[in-house]
Structures are given as C-alpha cells and as structure tokens.
Scaffold this motif. Sequence first.
Motif, mmCIF file in Angstrom:
data_model
loop_
_atom_site.group_PDB
_atom_site.id
_atom_site.type_symbol
_atom_site.label_atom_id
_atom_site.label_comp_id
_atom_site.label_asym_id
_atom_site.label_seq_id
_atom_site.Cartn_x
_atom_site.Cartn_y
_atom_site.Cartn_z
ATOM 1 N N UNK A 299 0.608 -1.244 -0.094
ATOM 2 C CA UNK A 299 -0.078 -0.105 -0.019
ATOM 3 C C UNK A 299 0.863 1.222 0.153
ATOM 4 N N UNK A 300 0.628 2.098 -0.802
ATOM 5 C CA UNK A 300 1.532 3.416 -1.105
ATOM 6 C C UNK A 300 1.465 4.125 0.043
ATOM 7 N N UNK A 301 2.515 4.811 0.665
ATOM 8 C CA UNK A 301 2.474 5.725 1.485
ATOM 9 C C UNK A 301 2.289 6.958 1.315
ATOM 10 N N UNK A 302 1.187 7.833 1.790
ATOM 11 C CA UNK A 302 0.875 9.138 1.412
ATOM 12 C C UNK A 302 1.033 10.050 2.557
ATOM 13 N N UNK A 303 0.988 9.232 4.004
ATOM 14 C CA UNK A 303 1.206 10.190 5.106
ATOM 15 C C UNK A 303 1.446 9.157 6.181
ATOM 16 N N UNK A 304 1.853 9.594 7.404
ATOM 17 C CA UNK A 304 2.167 8.838 8.352
ATOM 18 C C UNK A 304 1.156 7.825 9.051
ATOM 19 N N UNK A 305 1.340 6.688 9.318
ATOM 20 C CA UNK A 305 0.331 5.782 10.085
ATOM 21 C C UNK A 305 -0.442 6.408 11.142
ATOM 22 N N UNK A 306 -1.505 6.175 11.701
ATOM 23 C CA UNK A 306 -2.455 6.495 12.758
ATOM 24 C C UNK A 306 -1.628 6.553 13.866
ATOM 25 N N UNK A 307 -0.736 5.469 14.247
ATOM 26 C CA UNK A 307 -0.219 5.196 15.434
ATOM 27 C C UNK A 307 0.869 6.439 15.610
#
Length: 313
Positions: A299-307
Amino acid sequence: SMERLTADIISPELQPLPPTGCIVRTKAAELIHETKFSDVADEAKAASATDEIKAANAADEAKAASATGGTRAVNAADSTIMAESGNGTALLGYFFELIEQYARLLHMARYRSCYTCLRDAPDAVEAVLQELAVRQEYQEIVTDSEKLYQMLSEYGNSHKDTRPLRMYQDNMLSLSKLYSIESKMETALESRVWLKSGGYLIIEPTEALTVIDVNTGKYEARKSNEEAILTVNLEAAREVALQLRLRNLSGIIIVDFINMTHNNSKSQVMNLLKQLVGKDRIKTTIVDMTPLGLVEITRKKTSKPLREQMRQQ
C-alpha cells in the motif's frame, strides 16, 4: 462550473485557459470488451471500397492497437470507458471542478503581486475527505470548531459532492464526549481486533513491515472445519481492508489467514479482499497467497500511520 464562474464575474473569454485535457492510462482499455477492436477493423473494410492505401493504414492501426493493449481502441471509444467505469458522471464532474479551480487560480493571479502564494497544500481535514473511497461512506460532516467550520464551508462550495455540514453547539456535552472519540481512538490502536464471529486479528507493526494474524478465537462453528475456517477468513478479509485505511497502514503488509485446503475457498477470500481494497483511493496491491495462507499486500505511503500521528500529539 461555467455558471458559478459567471456568477463570480469570472469570464473565461477574458481569461482563456491554456490547452487542458485528461490522460487515460492504458489499463483503462481492460474496461472495453475485446470486440471493440472490430470497430477499428471495420474502418479498414469500409476504406478498402474506396481507397486501398487508406484500408492498409487503418488495418495497421487496428493491429497496432491490439498489440499495445488497446490504446487505439481507447482513443476511439473514450465514451465507452466513461460509461463502463460505472461512475462516468462523477468523473466528468470532478474534471470540470478542477477546470473551475484552474480558472479561478488564473483569474486571481492577475491581481496578485510577485511571490504571492496563490494556493496552499490541502489542509489535513481536506486531505482526509479527498482520500475517502466514496462519498456514500458518510452522511454529514459535524464539527464544533468555528475555524474548521469556515474552512469546510469553503471546501464544500468548491466541491459539489460533499455531504451536508453541521455546526455542533452544546456547552453541556462536547462533541468528542458525545461520540466517545478518545476511547475509539484507543481501540483503533490496539493490537487485537475482534471479529463478530468471535475470531480476532492481531496487528503488529514492525520496522520493515506490518503483520496481521487471523485467529478463530471464540468462534464456535456448527459447520465442517473447512466451512468454519472460510467463514472466519472472509470476515477477516473485510476487517483487514477496513484496518488498512483506518490505521493508514502502508508499505508491505503480510496477512496470515487460517490455512484452507480447498482452492475454491482460497479464491473466495482473495476475490473478496481484492474487491474491497480496490475501493481504496490509495494504491493498494494484492500480490498473492502462498500455500501456507500468507497474503502479501503493498500500500502506497501518502502520510504517517495513525499510531505515529497519535504519538506526536
């Protein structure tokens, strides 16, 4: 779009737009049935009656289109792509909205001095609205922040497909308490996610990848072992697709489904998973399922994960 521009005294005639268009990827040709290539071949037949040279050229175009995955067919049947995409009206609407924004930007630039910022990057809330798979996922937007309400009002004026906006005002009960936002955020970050059947997922992020393990848990099946495993895996597939977006997971994700012996069961799980992640506006690819039931997802990274976002707050 033209009506809104005219209402704001923005005339496209006085501010002509540079040449504008769309780029349709070759993959869109898959939406057109193979018989569409016969339309190009028919051009060759019709031309042969009057001009043999024209017939040869048309035949070469048909052959080239078939060899390149249907590029010629896409150009000849762009309306078919829009119709068969199932959301052609929404796509056209979005295109004209972008044209309207472009016209407004050029109009505003005429009255600004050098080094003036004409357009900022999307706000975090606006980015979230843009990343939603479909607008039907929510009924309305509710906020108790006047600043956020004004920003969303401006966003709604330029995007016709947004849902109604409502300002929440209650001094006795805050919006976060009303919807138990804090507790739900804590739940969204827990490693264990329960399924309705009694099974559960264990989600463990690591430095290199994220591992999701599927377990039967408390599931009590009155079916055969294979049917019981399939039931849990199908429910897990739905939850995995949701958790990918909810936690904003990116990179490599390995899902360890419960082992299934029948190929038909594996196909059902894979097809459902592909169908669900296909709705994600962030590029998500299902690689394959190994004999041990491991499924690799990218899955492409567009922003930081929720954690990570929560840690910074």
